[in-house]
Design an enzyme around this catalytic site. Structure first.
Site, PDB file in Angstrom:
ATOM      1  N   SER A 158      -3.715   8.904   7.419  1.00 29.84           N
ATOM      2  CA  SER A 158      -5.069   8.708   7.445  1.00 29.84           C
ATOM      3  C   SER A 158      -5.782   9.213   6.164  1.00 29.84           C
ATOM      4  O   SER A 158      -6.894   8.664   6.037  1.00 29.84           O
ATOM      5  CB  SER A 158      -5.963   9.329   8.643  1.00 29.84           C
ATOM      6  OG  SER A 158      -5.779  10.773   8.607  1.00 29.84           O
ATOM      7  N   SER A 182      -0.694  12.658   8.112  1.00 28.06           N
ATOM      8  CA  SER A 182      -1.708  12.136   7.573  1.00 28.06           C
ATOM      9  C   SER A 182      -1.782  12.805   6.019  1.00 28.06           C
ATOM     10  O   SER A 182      -2.626  12.208   5.139  1.00 28.06           O
ATOM     11  CB  SER A 182      -2.975  12.301   8.012  1.00 28.06           C
ATOM     12  OG  SER A 182      -3.170  11.149   8.890  1.00 28.06           O
TER      13      SER A 182
HETATM   14  N1  GLN Z   1      -0.639   8.273  11.860  1.00 29.63           N
HETATM   15  C1  GLN Z   1      -1.018   9.264  12.796  1.00 29.63           C
HETATM   16  C2  GLN Z   1      -1.982   8.642  13.822  1.00 29.63           C
HETATM   17  O1  GLN Z   1      -2.295   7.874  13.704  1.00 29.63           O
HETATM   18  C3  GLN Z   1      -1.268  10.613  12.142  1.00 29.63           C
HETATM   19  C4  GLN Z   1      -2.715  10.669  11.862  1.00 29.63           C
HETATM   20  C5  GLN Z   1      -2.737  12.137  11.162  1.00 29.63           C
HETATM   21  O2  GLN Z   1      -2.024  12.704  10.756  1.00 29.63           O
HETATM   22  N2  GLN Z   1      -4.301  12.223  11.283  1.00 29.63           N
HETATM   23  O3  GLN Z   1      -2.110   9.550  14.629  1.00 29.63           O
END
Ligand code: GLN
Length: 491
Positions: A158, A182
């Protein structure tokens, strides 16, 4: 004078100390670069006046001979970190124009150490996503493109804005957060370094919560050294976060360049996926060779519960999210839609304020926590989580000091290319990163090469709890061998 935005953080620190340029010049160069990079959509808010004010104050301190670890260094802040007096939205419509009356602990430590705020960086809504496409401000465009192809690529997510901004020289480093990957996945997609520290290393206070038992803040930066410098300022015990751990903060930078001779590095056989592109396997083998050449000992290890990590994560994370996001009800802050009565108002507000992916997570989370399903889903996922953690503990008990894996199963993909028909296609991006969050361990992603189309690919090193120093030492070996990666400017 060289373009000040192309310096690394460590080089800028040296230039400021030698008075080769001022923080105001450095900051202005970045603000101009940001203004010229609208096409990337990396920033959702720029704080020109505040930045110049902070830079002037830093220059004054330098003039008086007062030092601070990040004095005069311009940074970008993921819009998940509350910044006092500056709009913070988590890139969700539901937070509207929320202006926090307080500062997150991590960012307040950066300002304490003299850093300059350039602005707030785009991210997936509430940090839910792997491509930065769920943001209410629209997708971030990766500064990298495939060779001879102008297709817009995602920067990962993210923390897509953070990764794109660092790769495109729109800041000297940025804050990010990592709940399932993320920090590490966008770092890999953008050809930069990102580290998710051990759970509890950085305070979560003042960071918009997604899944509290998994969320962890960390830096993204141009080099391993820069990441180490930033992490020292971001880390430390905070009584305001009950999960923050009271352990000393080492001088992480001192670990950069340390010998890795004799270190035992595990290669987990379960991370060899069917259908994984050959170039990722090749890169992984190359990374192992580099570590071996530096004197490390490579051993095969087994993490048998790896295959359950992703499904378990997509139960635990939405469960915690559904509970954390219950606070957005239109009463205290952010968006409010009218309704016939209070329940109607809640429903209208939440329906209008949350995007499709967030609504999906809230529904899944509520379902797996509901009576009758709790034992079958949530409780079982928690048990799997314990087993995943134990896999790593068994491995470390055998003397393994770090584990080498690919960071992502592919390079950056096109905007709009994945997850439309089936969200699981997007979730599969996190296959190599979620285990680390489930186990609370530190993990670093370091760029290690490019694919056939010229896009950067990263490797991940997973460490023992509170042993980020080993990751910085090993990460630098890869960085030295692979070199640094910068996109060709087109924006
Ligand atoms: N892509 C993962 C999710 O959508 C991790 C997101 C994150 O680490 N904030 O949950």
């Amino acid at each position: 004078m060289t373009d000040l935005t192309s310096l690394t953080l460590a080089e800028a620190r040296e230039g400021l100390a030698k008075k080769s340029f001022t923080s105001l010049e450095l900051t202005d160069a970045h603000l101009t670069a940001i203004d010229q990079a609208q096409a990337l959509n990396a920033y959702v808010l720029t704080t020109h006046d505040r930045a110049r004010e902070m830079a002037r104050a830093a220059d004054e301190r330098i003039g008086k001979g007062e030092g601070a670890p990040l004095n005069g260094i311009p940074l970008g802040i993921k819009d998940l970190f509350a910044t006092e007096g500056i709009r913070t939205t988590a890139c969700s419509k539901i937070l509207g124009n929320f202006v926090p009356p307080y500062e997150s602990t991590v960012t307040s430590q950066l300002w304490r150490d003299g850093a300059v705020l350039l602005g707030k960086l785009n991210n997936d809504e509430f940090a839910m996503g792997s491509s930065n496409e769920t943001s209410c401000f629209g997708p971030v465009v990766n500064p990298w493109r495939r060779a001879g192809d102008a297709t817009a690529l995602v920067p990962g997510g993210s923390s897509g804005g953070s990764a794109a901004a660092v790769a495109a020289n729109l800041c000297l480093g940025a804050t990010a957060t990592d709940t399932g990957g993320s920090i590490r996945q966008p770092a890999s997609f953008a050809g930069i370094v990102g580290i998710k520290p051990t759970y509890g290393r950085c305070s979560r206070w003042g960071i918009v919560a997604f899944a509290s038992s998994l969320d962890q803040a960390g830096p993204v930066a141009k080099t391993v050294r820069d990441a180490a410098i930033l992490m020292r300022s971001m880390s430390g015990h905070d009584p305001k976060d009950t999960t923050s751990v009271n352990v000393p903060v080492p001088d992480f930078e001192a670990a950069v360049g340390k010998s890795v001779k004799g270190m035992k590095i595990g290669i987990p056989k379960e991370y060899r996926l069917d259908g994984m592109p050959g170039e990722i396997n090749k890169l992984w083998a190359q990374g192992a060779e580099w570590l071996k050449a530096a004197g490390a000992e490579l051993v095969e290890v087994s993490l048998p519960h790896t295959k359950y990590a992703l499904p378990a994560y997509y139960i635990v994370a939405p469960a915690e999210a559904s509970s954390n996001l219950a606070r957005y009800d239109g009463v205290r802050y952010g968006l409010r839609e009218q309704g016939r009565n209070i329940v109607d108002m809640y429903e209208n507000t939440r329906a209008a304020g949350f995007g499709a992916e967030v609504r999906r997570r809230v529904m899944i989370g509520t379902y797996v926590l509901s009576a009758g399903y709790y034992d079958a889903y949530y409780l079982r996922a928690q048990k799997v989580r314990t087993l995943i953690k134990k896999d790593f503990e068994d491995c470390f008990a055998k003397g393994v000091q770090a584990i080498l894996t690919p960071a992502t199963p592919s390079a950056a993909f096109g905007v709009g290319e994945k997850g439309k028909a089936d969200p699981v296609e997007m979730y599969l991006n996190d296959i190599f990163t979620v285990t680390v969050n489930m186990a609370g361990l530190p993990g670093i992603a370091v760029p290690a090469g490019t694919d056939a189309q010229g896009l950067p690919l990263g490797l991940q090193l997973i460490g023992r709890p509170f042993d980020e120093e080993t990751l910085f030492s090993l990460g630098e070996v890869i960085e030295q061998a692979a070199g640094r990666f910068s996109p060709k400017r087109w924006w």
